[in-house]
Design an enzyme around this catalytic site. Structure first.
Site, PDB file in Angstrom:
ATOM      1  CG  ASN A 377      35.036  31.982  30.750  1.00  0.00           C
ATOM      2  OD1 ASN A 377      35.094  32.500  32.100  1.00  0.00           O
ATOM      3  ND2 ASN A 377      34.255  31.292  29.891  1.00  0.00           N
ATOM      4  CB  CYS A 379      31.172  34.085  29.052  1.00  0.00           C
ATOM      5  SG  CYS A 379      30.838  34.229  27.191  1.00  0.00           S
ATOM      6  CD  GLU A 381      31.409  30.729  31.138  1.00  0.00           C
ATOM      7  OE1 GLU A 381      31.293  30.050  30.270  1.00  0.00           O
ATOM      8  OE2 GLU A 381      31.618  31.939  31.127  1.00  0.00           O
TER       9      GLU A 381
END
Length: 477
Positions: A377, A379, A381
């Site tokens: 995704n 970001c 994570e």
């Protein structure tokens, strides 16, 4: 001793009289000016309560202003002039904040929201009519979310039970779902996931299909991750003609643009993650592509790192760059040269990040059935398959502090309710792309994180970064 049963808040609401709040406010003021004795603050609070019982010998409601004046009087009589000054300043700040909150035109019917929280809610998450007028309060927002997510339960009795539980953990500020849930629950097209991944194939038709699907997803508030490693390098041949290929970096710029164009309620912009594997011929250009401000401003970039590459870095070996179209080696460099360039630009610009693809897939329980994961995704994570999404939420650690101790039992109970909540989000969501509608209910990916660790340590009087803080963090995890 007769004391008021209720307190009249500034906005006219009634809440039960709570002597602990008096002690906490005195202790906060004292601590802000260097006070060390919490027990002394509790003793002064008891004197305030005795004074209130003498002046207001009735069970009728008392105002917060009356309580504040009593605290100031007792502090002055006891000679705590520095503390009373801080207490008065704090009261004035609260009064100014209340005045600012009134100007927003939003009622804080939850009771513990500051100005910034109300402002963000108004701008992004509270429902509006077609003219842009806010038509929802924070409490109504939480009720809307809880009732809508509760519809996933199988019977009316279960829907009522769990909607009530979902509302409770949100209103107590113990848990909140991701922003798309707050904004979209109950709408005609309730897209409530935060993060998506798309596959990028090396053909014009597939590229523009993915551009369309990801743009529609962004329109409904979803961030998108991609791995561009299948795209032929810049200057490669196209249809037998040499030097025509634009390369992955130019395509990344094309995918970056709709992120600003297709925005949702409250001017909400999504984001991107662009991954390029470390053996791609354009890896050096990729590493420094964000050196100039404004380039790929809505996109995080990360190098897809393999175990073989890390071993080559450690042993100072050569590293082959391979054309994904032909499978042929186009260049050979020192692995450390690539690594040191990446480190230099990460320090200089914040990009690129690193995604350890082999590490991800060693822990991927679906690898045998679906193959390796190649992207994350925006970001970074959450590793995901194409068309998969993740529904996000978080636990607020400070809400589990009671009497100076962390309530692990309450954390466990809230976590169970939050997990059921997030799983229900999958079943009550609408997704704009057919591939998402097939993949998401199958994988059922959820993510629950935490906020407020530093504040938690402060409340428990544990130094940040101490051995005790590490042990608590590990236990919480």
């Amino acid at each position: 001793m007769t004391l008021p049963k209720f307190v009249i808040k500034r906005d006219g609401r009634l809440e039960p009289f709570n002597s602990e709040k008096i002690s906490n406010s005195i202790w906060t003021a004292a601590r802000n000016v260097g006070g060390k004795d919490k027990k002394l603050a509790e003793e002064i609070a008891q004197e305030v309560i005795t004074y209130l019982a003498d002046i207001y010998p009735t069970e009728k409601p008392i105002t917060t202003a009356d309580i504040g004046s009593a605290v100031e009087r007792v502090l002055v009589n006891k000679g705590h002039y520095t503390t009373v000054k801080e207490f008065i300043i704090s009261r004035e700040r609260k009064r100014e904040q209340y005045t600012r909150k009134l100007k927003l035109g939003i009622i804080d019917d939850i009771g513990h929201l500051d100005y910034n929280s109300l402002f963000i809610l108004k701008e992004r998450y509270l429902l509006k009519d077609e003219r842009g007028k806010t038509i929802e309060t924070p409490k109504k927002m939480l009720e809307r979310v809880a009732n809508f997510v509760g519809k996933a339960e199988k019977t009316p009795a279960l829907q009522k039970k769990w909607s009530k539980e979902f509302y409770r953990i949100m209103a107590e500020w113990g848990f909140l779902p991701g922003t798309r849930v707050l904004a979209n629950a109950g709408k005609d097209k309730p897209q409530m996931a935060n993060c998506f991944v798309f596959e990028i194939k090396d053909s014009i038709d597939d590229i523009f299909k993915t551009l369309y699907e990801s743009s529609v997803t962004k329109k409904h508030g979803g961030g998108c991750g991609y791995n561009f490693s299948k795209i032929r390098p810049r200057g490669d041949s196209v249809g037998g003609e040499p030097d025509l290929a634009a390369g992955p970096i130019e395509l990344m710029k094309m995918f970056d643009l709709p992120t600003s164009i297709f925005r949702q309620q409250g001017r909400y912009e999504s984001g991107n993650m662009a991954v390029l594997n470390v053996n791609h011929p354009d890896i050096l250009e990729f590493i420094n592509c964000k050196e100039k401000d404004g380039i790929l401003s809505k996109t995080n970039i990360s190098i897809g790192i393999t175990d073989d590459f890390m071993e080559a870095v450690k042993k100072d070996k050569n590293w082959d760059l391979i054309n994904p179209r032909t499978g042929q080696v186009t260049n050979t460099l020192k692995a450390r040269a690539i690594w040191e360039l990446a480190v230099t630009y990460a320090h200089r610009t914040g990009d690129p990040g690193l995604i350890f693809i082999d590490r991800i897939n060693r822990d991927n329980p679906l690898k045998k059935a679906f193959g390796p994961i190649q992207a994350t995704n925006p970001c970074g994570e959450i590793p995901q398959y194409p068309y998969e999404s993740c529904n996000l939420g978080y636990l607020n650690l400070t809400s589990f502090v009671e009497d100076g101790k962390f309530n692990f039992k309450k954390l466990a109970e809230t976590s169970k309710v939050a997990t059921r909540f997030m799983d229900n989000v999958i079943d009550t969501s609408w997704f704009p792309v057919e591939g998402q509608r097939k993949a998401i209910p199958s994988y059922r990916r959820i993510g629950i994180g935490v906020v407020g660790l530093a504040d938690l340590l402060t409340e428990l009087e544990i130094p940040y970064g101490s051995e005790e803080s590490f042990k608590l963090s590990e236990k919480l995890s």
